[in-house]
Write a protein that holds these residues in place. Structure first.
Motif, short mmCIF file in Angstrom:
data_model
loop_
_atom_site.label_atom_id
_atom_site.label_comp_id
_atom_site.label_asym_id
_atom_site.label_seq_id
_atom_site.Cartn_x
_atom_site.Cartn_y
_atom_site.Cartn_z
N VAL A 100 39.28 -12.69 51.47
CA VAL A 100 39.54 -11.55 50.88
C VAL A 100 39.54 -10.16 51.44
O VAL A 100 40.16 -9.14 51.66
N VAL A 101 38.17 -10.19 52.00
CA VAL A 101 37.45 -8.85 52.62
C VAL A 101 38.39 -8.81 53.90
O VAL A 101 38.93 -7.58 53.99
N TRP A 135 41.93 -7.49 52.99
CA TRP A 135 41.77 -6.32 52.59
C TRP A 135 41.69 -5.17 53.59
O TRP A 135 42.35 -4.31 53.67
N PHE A 136 40.66 -5.45 54.41
CA PHE A 136 40.44 -4.46 55.46
C PHE A 136 40.88 -4.46 56.84
O PHE A 136 41.20 -3.44 57.62
N GLN A 140 51.22 -6.64 56.06
CA GLN A 140 49.64 -6.53 55.94
C GLN A 140 49.10 -5.04 56.67
O GLN A 140 48.13 -4.64 56.37
N ASN A 171 48.70 -0.28 53.66
CA ASN A 171 47.57 -0.15 52.52
C ASN A 171 47.43 -0.69 51.41
O ASN A 171 48.75 -0.98 50.91
N PRO A 172 46.65 -1.59 50.72
CA PRO A 172 46.68 -2.15 49.74
C PRO A 172 47.50 -1.64 48.26
O PRO A 172 48.35 -1.96 47.74
N GLN A 173 47.06 -0.38 48.57
CA GLN A 173 47.64 0.65 47.42
C GLN A 173 49.22 0.74 47.59
O GLN A 173 49.76 1.23 46.65
N THR A 231 49.65 -7.54 48.02
CA THR A 231 48.27 -7.75 47.70
C THR A 231 47.73 -8.52 46.84
O THR A 231 47.08 -9.64 46.91
N TYR A 260 48.66 -12.43 47.39
CA TYR A 260 47.61 -13.01 48.26
C TYR A 260 46.39 -13.41 47.51
O TYR A 260 45.58 -14.36 47.73
N LEU A 261 45.98 -12.25 46.56
CA LEU A 261 44.65 -12.53 45.87
C LEU A 261 45.07 -13.57 44.78
O LEU A 261 44.00 -14.31 44.67
#
Lengths: 416, 65
Positions: A128-129, A132-133, A314, A317-319, A325, A328-329
């Motif tokens: 996840v990390v 996300w980044f 990808q 930005n997740p926002q 996002t 995939y979570l």
């Protein structure tokens, strides 16, 4: 071809090598060598040629149309019919995600001695990390380049006095061992071949490859990059799979020993290369399974968002791509819930790869139809040779689809 | 209501996780040590490996993971 192109080509090839190997390859190749010596090597040749043909095709569709795979499949087949490949892909992707994160956790089990179930949520959180980044480039390159440590299997294969003439012969001749030639043993042999084939042609790889071509904004000049990456990268990746089979055959099979666990896969490397072998295995196995987990989570979100027309990518930005996002979570959460029931990850790997092989025609048939449609492909439409190869592998895969369930039943649940 | 359900689900998942961990302890490497011992003592150095036919019932080790 300029300097930058050669660089990106080399990077593409390296990432294809590292990215080709995953939990499915590690488990099915090791078991194939341990149980059948070299008798399933022909499967690697068939599977590799198949994945090269369809990876090249998926990349070419993305380059020629500039559109994503499931976007075109939905438009070309209609929503109802296109739901079949989508549902199949989603189911197999979630199961694949379960086993790839399990692979990461099992490596941590080897290092720490604590059961992989303790590490499973930690490994999932790491995925996840990074998602996300991390940028697409980082995800594509970092894990795959670290995963190159898995070439340790090739080094071990050469150190084990391998009879390469026999390897070469059985790679092209599908010879069934005499003691496996009938009844339940034959069914188990057939099911193992299907599981190995499914590990070589994992559905998420094609979806990820196609979406990656769009993420990286491949254009008409990248047709050659696409083909060379598919042929050379996947070809070298297949050599690593061959080496895994050879190493298991020259150790487990040769001495009548079987270790049907993931942690047992490292033992031939420890036996052959000592601590260096163990270290390379741990780095390579963790990186390849982590890379595959990242790619599978992304492939799940790609497929859904492309199908329903939601924002995806990808590098967003997740926002800015919240639905992408969220999917995939949710896929990772589903994997965690399935895994913490304590399901055997090795058995699940074999069933998942076999199920993957079973479902492949439902994705590849639409891909082949689109590749022949000049509305999407323009002058990149499939030629005669690409069609012969595409139809040949589609027929092979359809036969596999028909026989998978009967073989599973006849072999008493996959044998082993 | 929604919050209670979330808490209940989280507790249920934690209980499931702990139960699975309790039932899946690694066998302190005993199976793996046996296999490695067989390879190193029976087979000799790696470069001398010569394949022999697989016995009808091979020594199998199995545990989760």
């Amino acid at each position: 071809m300029g300097k930058i192109k050669i660089g990106s080509l080399a990077l593409g090839v390296f990432t294809a090598i590292g990215g080709f190997v995953d939990m499915g390859n590690l488990v099915t190749a090791s078991q194939a060598g341990a149980q059948y010596r070299f008798a399933l090597l022909w499967t690697v040749v068939v599977g590799t040629l198949g994945v090269i043909v369809y990876a090249d095709l998926a990349g070419r569709v993305a380059i020629a149309s500039g559109r994503s795979l499931f976007d075109i499949i939905r438009e070309r087949l209609g929503v109802r019919l296109a739901l079949i490949p989508l549902a199949g892909n989603l189911l197999i992707n979630v199961l694949t995600l379960v086993i790839e994160i399990a692979g990461m956790a099992l490596v941590l089990q080897i290092v720490t001695g604590l059961t992989y179930l303790v590490w499973y949520p930690v490994a999932a959180l790491l995925v996840v990390v990074v998602l996300w980044f991390g940028s697409f480039k980082f995800i594509e390159n970092a894990a795959a380049l670290l995963g190159l440590a898995i070439v340790v299997f090739i080094v071990a294969a050469f150190k084990l006095a391998t009879p390469w003439d026999q390897v070469a012969r059985q790679a092209v001749l599908p010879l069934i061992p005499p003691d496996q030639g009938h009844g339940q043993a034959l069914a188990a042999y057939g099911f193992s071949a299907i599981a190995l084939l499914g590990a070589l042609i994992a559905p998420y790889e094609v979806a990820f490859y196609s979406s990656g071509a769009i993420e990286e904004r491949w254009g008409g000049t990248d047709i050659i990059t696409n083909r060379v990456t598919a042929i050379v990268g996947i070809g070298f990746g297949a050599l690593i799979t061959v080496a895994m089979i050879v190493v298991a055959a020259q150790t487990f099979y040769a001495h009548g020993v079987q270790s049907q666990t993931f942690v047992g896969i490292r033992l031939p490397l420890v036996y052959t290369l000592g601590k260096v072998g163990l270290g390379a295995f741990l780095i390579g196995a963790f990186a390849t399974t982590a890379g595959a987990a990242l790619e599978t989570a992304l492939a799940t979100a790609y497929s859904l968002c492309q199908f329903f027309g939601w924002d995806w990518g990808q590098d967003h930005n997740p926002q800015h791509a919240p639905t992408f996002t969220l999917w995939y979570l949710l896929a990772i959460l589903a994997a965690v819930i399935i895994a913490i029931t304590g399901i055997d990850p090795v058995r699940l790997t074999i069933y998942t790869t076999a199920l993957g092989a079973f479902a492949l025609p439902f994705t590849f048939a639409p891909l082949l139809i689109i590749a022949n449609d000049s509305r999407y492909m323009g002058d990149q439409r499939n030629g005669r040779l690409a069609n012969i190869a595409g139809v040949f592998f589609l027929v092979v895969l359809t036969i596999i689809t028909v026989i998978t369930i009967p073989l599973f039943i006849m072999s008493g649940g996959g044998g082993g | 209501m929604g919050r209670t359900l979330t808490v209940l689900l989280t507790v249920a998942l934690l209980a499931l996780w702990i139960t699975s961990i309790a039932h899946n302890q690694p066998a302190v490497g005993s199976d793996e040590q046996t296999v490695l011992h067989q390879l190193t003592t029976v087979a000799g150095p790696p470069s001398t490996v010569t394949p022999t036919p697989l016995p009808s019932s091979p020594t199998a080790t199995r545990s989760a993971g």
